[in-house]
Scaffold this active site. Structure first.
Site, short mmCIF file in Angstrom:
data_model
loop_
_atom_site.label_atom_id
_atom_site.label_comp_id
_atom_site.label_asym_id
_atom_site.label_seq_id
_atom_site.Cartn_x
_atom_site.Cartn_y
_atom_site.Cartn_z
N LEU A 109 0.80 -1.23 0.00
CA LEU A 109 0.00 0.00 0.00
C LEU A 109 0.83 1.28 0.00
CD1 LEU A 109 -2.78 -0.93 2.62
CD2 LEU A 109 -2.84 -1.17 0.13
N TYR A 110 2.10 1.19 0.43
CA TYR A 110 2.90 2.40 0.60
C TYR A 110 4.27 2.25 -0.04
CZ TYR A 110 -0.82 2.81 4.00
OH TYR A 110 -2.05 2.82 4.60
#
Length: 242
Positions: free
Chosen positions: A188-189
């Protein structure tokens, strides 16, 4: 090097940014200097934030005892208020009587790749940091994790005595040492800094270490150069090109 943690302390970070799950599944780990790890306890222990007023470096001022110890972290720096206000802080004492068995909990999976890094004496602990911009990364998944996390650094906590050195406690008993692996949610990051401010952004896996007669090659490699970083600020680089 200041005295390492010798018991249950609070963390300086608020609850939401970090995934904190307890799990006792895993495999024993044979470690350097006759240490071997018990099954891991997963939690977070990121320590106080580094934000400081101009001219004051709080990250170098906090300790584990006295007037700069955990009981005062929430007083000496307003940014660490969760140390005083928080009720879901880590490290914790794992009480076996309150644990629930989860038959669906799977073992952790850790990528078997070799990465370069740097071993650093931070003045508070020994920290291994993965080299940036490397072609391969170490990812951990499985267990209670819903995502894959890329390992960025690891911290080794130990005490002045063999019987006491871990941050987390098991049934109110400390272990000789504790190895904490930290990673960010790479699904996600983009990096640790971005993930650290998000829910399920960062994970910490703590291995409680016990004394033994056999050593693990992996931990021996991780701690190579330990005898060269006696003082705070010293570092040892391995497998990193300048």
């Amino acid at each position: 090097m200041p005295r390492p943690p010798l018991g249950l302390q609070c963390s300086g970070h608020a609850w939401p940014p970090v995934l904190s799950v307890l799990g006792l599944q895993g495999h024993g780990l044979q470690c350097r200097s006759g240490l071997h790890a018990r099954p891991p306890v997963v939690g977070f222990t990121l320590g106080p934030p580094s934000s400081s007023p101009p001219g004051i470096d709080w990250s170098q001022w906090w300790t584990y005892d006295g007037i700069s110890g955990p009981r005062f972290w929430g007083v000496i720096n307003p940014a660490w208020g969760m140390c005083r206000e928080g009720r879901r802080q880590s490290p914790i004492n794992v009480d076996p009587k309150t644990l629930l068995f989860d038959p669906n909990l799977t073992p952790f999976t850790l990528d078997k790749v070799t990465v370069g890094g740097e071993l650093v004496n931070t003045g508070h602990s020994v920290e291994w940091r993965a080299a940036p911009d490397v072609p391969h990364t170490v990812n951990v998944s499985g267990g209670p994790l819903s995502y894959a996390y890329t390992v960025t650094h690891a911290r080794l906590h130990f005490g002045e005595r063999d019987q006491q050195g871990s941050e987390h406690l098991l049934d109110n008993k400390a272990f000789p040492a504790e190895l904490q692996l930290y990673g960010y949610n790479s699904q996600l990051y983009r990096n640790f800094s971005q993930a650290s401010g998000q829910v399920y952004g960062v994970v910490g896996i703590a291995l409680l270490i016990q004394l033994g007669e056999r050593m693990t090659p992996e931990l021996r490699v991780l701690l190579e150069g330990l005898d060269t970083i006696t003082y705070g600020g010293k570092s040892f680089r391995r497998g990193v090109k300048d």
